[in-house]
Design a protein around this motif. Structure first.
Motif, mmCIF file in Angstrom:
data_model
loop_
_atom_site.group_PDB
_atom_site.id
_atom_site.type_symbol
_atom_site.label_atom_id
_atom_site.label_comp_id
_atom_site.label_asym_id
_atom_site.label_seq_id
_atom_site.Cartn_x
_atom_site.Cartn_y
_atom_site.Cartn_z
ATOM 1 N N ALA A 55 -2.479 -18.776 -2.059
ATOM 2 C CA ALA A 55 -3.027 -18.277 -3.325
ATOM 3 C C ALA A 55 -2.675 -16.817 -3.489
ATOM 4 N N LEU A 56 -1.395 -16.793 -4.092
ATOM 5 C CA LEU A 56 -0.560 -15.644 -4.288
ATOM 6 C C LEU A 56 -0.759 -14.814 -5.502
ATOM 7 N N THR A 57 -0.585 -13.562 -5.289
ATOM 8 C CA THR A 57 -0.856 -12.786 -6.345
ATOM 9 C C THR A 57 0.338 -11.837 -6.736
ATOM 10 N N PRO A 58 1.080 -11.709 -7.797
ATOM 11 C CA PRO A 58 2.093 -10.791 -8.118
ATOM 12 C C PRO A 58 1.780 -9.316 -7.872
ATOM 13 N N TYR A 59 2.557 -8.440 -7.656
ATOM 14 C CA TYR A 59 2.388 -7.034 -7.549
ATOM 15 C C TYR A 59 3.578 -6.169 -7.946
ATOM 16 N N PRO A 60 3.606 -5.212 -8.499
ATOM 17 C CA PRO A 60 4.788 -4.306 -8.724
ATOM 18 C C PRO A 60 5.614 -4.172 -7.446
ATOM 19 N N LEU A 61 6.776 -4.096 -7.336
ATOM 20 C CA LEU A 61 7.600 -3.692 -6.177
ATOM 21 C C LEU A 61 8.026 -2.190 -6.371
ATOM 22 N N VAL A 62 7.261 -1.436 -5.853
ATOM 23 C CA VAL A 62 7.220 0.139 -6.285
ATOM 24 C C VAL A 62 8.295 0.885 -5.357
ATOM 25 N N LYS A 63 8.899 1.841 -5.765
ATOM 26 C CA LYS A 63 10.037 2.651 -5.139
ATOM 27 C C LYS A 63 9.362 3.194 -3.840
ATOM 28 N N GLY A 64 8.094 3.603 -3.927
ATOM 29 C CA GLY A 64 7.582 4.295 -2.705
ATOM 30 C C GLY A 64 7.370 3.398 -1.427
ATOM 31 N N TYR A 65 7.372 2.075 -1.611
ATOM 32 C CA TYR A 65 7.098 1.188 -0.422
ATOM 33 C C TYR A 65 8.564 0.963 0.015
ATOM 34 N N ALA A 71 12.722 4.287 5.628
ATOM 35 C CA ALA A 71 12.697 5.317 6.534
ATOM 36 C C ALA A 71 12.014 4.930 7.741
ATOM 37 N N GLU A 72 11.206 3.877 7.940
ATOM 38 C CA GLU A 72 10.312 3.522 8.992
ATOM 39 C C GLU A 72 11.123 3.277 10.063
ATOM 40 N N SER A 73 12.305 2.296 9.964
ATOM 41 C CA SER A 73 12.881 1.670 10.941
ATOM 42 C C SER A 73 14.315 1.673 10.589
#
Length: 148
Positions: A55-65, A71-73
């Motif tokens: 059961a998948l839901t679309p979500y915006p691919l945001v620049k902050g993510y 930056a994390e790794s």
């Protein structure tokens, strides 16, 4: 050599609160890879959802993510799979998160494919290779066939 262009992803699919990602086979040497599925529009993610039991839901691919992941790794190559037709499709085209972020920041409609993921049926996971080596092999194959 020209890079293969693909539509810039703007969406991801969420399974609960997690971004949907393909399983990747760890490389024998070199940097590790992580990937998420990215989609340029409603039609490609609808096609993917239709081929999935989740059961998948679309979500915006945001620049902050994207910025946070990069930056994390820094020792990991972060990839975005581009408009996959389903959870078992192979091969898949992918771009680095950095190139997707740059494309989004520049409002570019397309991003360059930099990696190819090929499903290993036994491992039920994807092998990652640079797209340039795949394109080189395809070009050599076409040239060889043309001279036969």
């Amino acid at each position: 050599m020209n890079a293969l262009p693909a539509n810039t992803p703007c969406y991801v699919l969420l399974d609960g609160k997690q971004r949907l990602a393909p399983q990747l086979i760890a490389p024998d040497s070199g940097p590790a890879f992580v990937a998420i599925y990215g989609f340029s529009d409603k039609q490609p993610y609808d096609l993917f959802i239709a081929d999935s039991k989740l059961a998948l839901t679309p979500y915006p691919l945001v620049k902050g993510y994207l910025k946070n992941q990069i930056a994390e790794s820094s020792d990991v190559i972060h990839l975005v799979v581009l408009d996959a037709g389903g959870p078992n499709e192979s091969p898949l085209n992918a771009a680095t998160m950095d190139s997707v972020l740059q494309a989004q920041q520049q409002d570019a409609n397309q991003v360059s494919v930099s990696f190819r993921l090929t499903l290993d049926g036994d491992a039920k996971a994807y092998r990652v290779e640079k797209a340039s080596s795949c394109l080189d092999e395809t070009n050599r194959s076409v040239q060889t066939q043309g001279t036969s």
